[in-house]
Scaffold this active site. Structure first.
Site, mmCIF file in Angstrom:
data_model
loop_
_atom_site.group_PDB
_atom_site.id
_atom_site.type_symbol
_atom_site.label_atom_id
_atom_site.label_comp_id
_atom_site.label_asym_id
_atom_site.label_seq_id
_atom_site.Cartn_x
_atom_site.Cartn_y
_atom_site.Cartn_z
ATOM 1 N N LYS A 103 48.244 34.627 37.317
ATOM 2 C CA LYS A 103 47.719 34.404 38.671
ATOM 3 C C LYS A 103 47.159 32.989 38.764
ATOM 4 O O LYS A 103 46.339 32.577 37.946
ATOM 5 C CB LYS A 103 46.614 35.429 38.993
ATOM 6 C CG LYS A 103 47.146 36.846 39.199
ATOM 7 C CD LYS A 103 46.019 37.816 39.504
ATOM 8 C CE LYS A 103 46.509 39.247 39.465
ATOM 9 N NZ LYS A 103 46.780 39.833 40.754
ATOM 10 N N GLU B 116 40.720 48.474 43.616
ATOM 11 C CA GLU B 116 41.989 48.736 44.295
ATOM 12 C C GLU B 116 41.805 49.811 45.342
ATOM 13 O O GLU B 116 41.069 50.777 45.123
ATOM 14 C CB GLU B 116 43.026 49.211 43.282
ATOM 15 C CG GLU B 116 43.378 48.158 42.263
ATOM 16 C CD GLU B 116 44.529 48.629 41.397
ATOM 17 O OE1 GLU B 116 45.673 48.405 41.794
ATOM 18 O OE2 GLU B 116 44.271 49.235 40.357
ATOM 19 N N ASP C 48 44.608 50.837 31.143
ATOM 20 C CA ASP C 48 45.474 50.255 32.164
ATOM 21 C C ASP C 48 44.964 48.890 32.652
ATOM 22 O O ASP C 48 45.761 47.991 32.924
ATOM 23 C CB ASP C 48 45.552 51.227 33.355
ATOM 24 C CG ASP C 48 46.571 50.802 34.390
ATOM 25 O OD1 ASP C 48 47.719 50.522 33.995
ATOM 26 O OD2 ASP C 48 46.229 50.739 35.591
ATOM 27 N N HIS D 274 43.881 43.207 31.371
ATOM 28 C CA HIS D 274 43.598 42.271 32.464
ATOM 29 C C HIS D 274 42.133 41.793 32.492
ATOM 30 O O HIS D 274 41.858 40.606 32.542
ATOM 31 C CB HIS D 274 43.907 42.905 33.818
ATOM 32 C CG HIS D 274 45.310 43.410 33.952
ATOM 33 N ND1 HIS D 274 46.371 42.819 33.336
ATOM 34 C CD2 HIS D 274 45.831 44.460 34.649
ATOM 35 C CE1 HIS D 274 47.486 43.476 33.647
ATOM 36 N NE2 HIS D 274 47.175 44.477 34.435
HETATM 37 C C1 BG6 Z 1 48.839 46.877 36.579
HETATM 38 C C2 BG6 Z 1 48.277 48.267 36.448
HETATM 39 O O1 BG6 Z 1 48.951 46.270 35.319
HETATM 40 O O2 BG6 Z 1 47.964 46.107 37.404
HETATM 41 C C3 BG6 Z 1 48.139 48.902 37.817
HETATM 42 O O3 BG6 Z 1 49.142 49.035 35.637
HETATM 43 C C4 BG6 Z 1 47.326 48.042 38.739
HETATM 44 O O4 BG6 Z 1 47.556 50.201 37.722
HETATM 45 C C5 BG6 Z 1 47.848 46.599 38.726
HETATM 46 O O5 BG6 Z 1 47.443 48.582 40.042
HETATM 47 C C6 BG6 Z 1 46.905 45.695 39.485
HETATM 48 O O6 BG6 Z 1 47.484 44.429 39.611
HETATM 49 P P1 BG6 Z 1 47.119 43.480 40.831
HETATM 50 O O7 BG6 Z 1 47.861 42.220 40.541
HETATM 51 O O8 BG6 Z 1 47.584 44.184 42.073
HETATM 52 O O9 BG6 Z 1 45.633 43.313 40.809
#
Ligand code: BG6
Length: 511
Positions: free
Chosen positions: A198, A232, A251, A256
């Protein structure tokens, strides 16, 4: 992509092939093919390239090309509608080979197919293999590639891109690494974490390391606490089968959020190259203070969304989602407090949280600064004066600084204001999708934004004991929260101070 265009020219990208295992799957259709098409539109693909879809279905080249067009029409609609001729041209670079990943013989056929295409199209055997497949197939596909020499570099470089989750825990991550390393060197393995792709996550480094005024205060002396939120609005949708074995910790947090934390907390690298940056970020992960079993309940809050009526409509609870066990204890929300035991951060708490079915889709980092040492205007503050640096990753990407200002007029009334930079103000600059950036980086052999083996291991080493503690102690609660709320109230207790709460990210970034 402007930025990329300036730095990278088509001529500098070697002719190559990209094999996508799992080309008929969701990730390929939603993210990979649109990203590759965008790179094509931006003239960032080499003159000679072939994208070979590998999938278990038997289908002709023509049917596959139609499928790819349909996927692009669905997930890249504006681009397809604006550039129909380019789509026509692009589609001619798409090929297909039936591959049942568990069938060794299919890899012999794949090898023959690649050799044939390489001769016919005059493309050297410089190949990226993208593992867009369920994690249990990673080892099998790697072993089959190795078996048929599809990993050998005598006729051109070979790289594999492996999606997250990389392993299910520390042990399986180490084991997977060993299996991959039996045929691929570390510099051939690209562990993708799309958060690192990103633009706004990369900008955290630029904000910190290219300005004289942020970095001097970026430490325990001036920072009170750091919050990282990735909320989310959506639930688990059709991914219940996968998610129920994963949960928010595996996840989102293990990969992340810890990667973002590492970028926020790392030391400046001495030079800006892949190894130096990754050397610094791994040190942060290795310095995470382990959370002992008897500390888990006080430092980690897990929760699950439940059925809720929102605007007269019933929102399913997690346990009612497709392919989720009706008594599942899988968490869809995590909030935790953690510490980085190093010179810069000492005892400064980092709070991270993520969850599904929350009121907003927001990813941001908030650096809360300590108050001024003497509060001269305390009695006159309209609201408590707070000093924050907000790094907004998504939406309304940008950077804001919050501070107190005098309200014009008699006396000295102070209120909080906000000085903000919004990426949207940079006219004609489009923020490219994470997958575009990461694919392009792999094509040119730059692994800076991919997770290195030691980083993956360090984050599992931190997360694993928490997962084990949950497994071994059924009495550690899982809380429940209504859809469209910010999670359980217990998440606020992590601050250990009644006056502190999570910053409500629904507050518009724009002041
Ligand atoms: C993914 C997860 O790696 O990242 C998902 O498996 C999640 O569950 C997604 O929704 C979120 O990514 P972003 O870029 O939409 O924040």
């Amino acid at each position: 992509m402007e930025e990329l265009n300036k730095n990278i020219h088509k001529s500098s990208i070697e002719d190559q092939m990209l094999v996508i295992f799992g080309v008929n799957g969701d990730l390929a259709k939603r993210k990979l093919l649109p990203a590759i098409f965008q790179l094509f539109l931006d003239k960032l693909l080499p003159t000679r390239f072939a994208i070979i879809g590998a999938g278990s279905q038997e289908k002709s080249e023509e049917t596959n090309r139609n499928d790819v067009s349909a996927a692009l029409l669905q997930f890249s609609k504006p681009a397809v509608e604006s550039f129909p001729d380019e789509l026509e041209e692009f589609i001619h670079h798409i090929y297909y080979q039936k591959v049942n990943n568990q069938n060794e013989d299919d890899f012999r056929s794949l090898n023959e197919y690649i050799t044939r295409l390489s001769t016919q199209l005059e493309i050297p055997k410089k190949i990226i293999y993208y593992f867009s497949i369920p994690p249990f197939l990673y080892e099998i596909v790697a072993a089959n590639l190795i078996k048929y020499g599809l990993n050998t570099e005598s006729d051109g470089w070979k790289r594999i891109i492996v999606e997250k989750p990389f392993g299910y825990n520390l042990e399986t991550a180490i084991d997977l690494d060993k299996k991959l390393r039996s045929g691929f060197n570390e510099d051939q393995i690209y562990r993708i974490d799309h958060y690192l792709g990103k633009e706004t996550v990369q900008n955290i480094m630029v904000t910190r390391f290219s300005n004289g005024f942020f970095e001097p205060i970026w430490n325990r002396k001036y920072v009170d606490r750091v919050e990282i939120t990735a909320s989310e609005k959506i639930g688990v949708g059709n991914r219940g089968g996968y998610y129920d074995t994963s949960g928010a910790m595996r996840d989102m947090v293990q990969n992340h959020l810890l990667q973002v934390l590492a970028v926020v907390a790392m030391e400046p690298p001495s030079i800006f190259d892949s190894e130096s940056i990754r050397n610094e970020s791994v040190k942060v992960l290795q310095s995470l203070r382990p959370i002992k079993p008897n500390e888990v309940a006080q430092n980690v809050v897990r929760a699950q969304y439940i059925q809720t009526v929102v605007d007269d409509e019933i929102q399913k609870g997690y346990r009612q989602e497709k392919d989720v066990a009706p008594n599942s204890k899988t968490e869809t929300y995590i909030a935790m407090r953690l510490f980085i035991d190093n010179w810069r951060w000492g005892d400064i708490p980092f709070y991270i949280r993520t969850g599904k079915q929350l009121p907003e889709q927001v990813t941001e980092v908030v650096i809360h600064l300590k108050p001024a040492p003497h509060q001269l205007f305390k009695q006159r503050c309209v609201a408590q004066s707070t000093n924050m640096i907000i790094l907004r990753i998504n939406p309304d990407a940008g950077v804001a600084v919050d501070f107190g200002m005098k309200i014009p007029g008699a006396g000295y009334k102070v209120q909080n204001v906000n000085m903000a930079f919004h990426y949207s103000d940079l006219a004609h600059t489009k923020i490219s999708e994470a997958y575009e950036r990461l694919l392009l980086d792999c094509m040119i052999g730059d692994s800076t934004l991919y997770a290195r083996a030691d980083a993956v291991r360090a984050s599992w080493k931190f997360i694993d004991p928490i997962l084990q503690t949950w497994k071994n102690n059924a009495d550690i609660p899982i809380y429940f929260y209504d859809c469209n709320t910010w999670g359980p109230k217990e998440a606020d207790f992590l601050f250990g101070n009644k006056e502190l709460k999570w910053r409500p990210p629904f507050k518009k970034f724009k002041a």
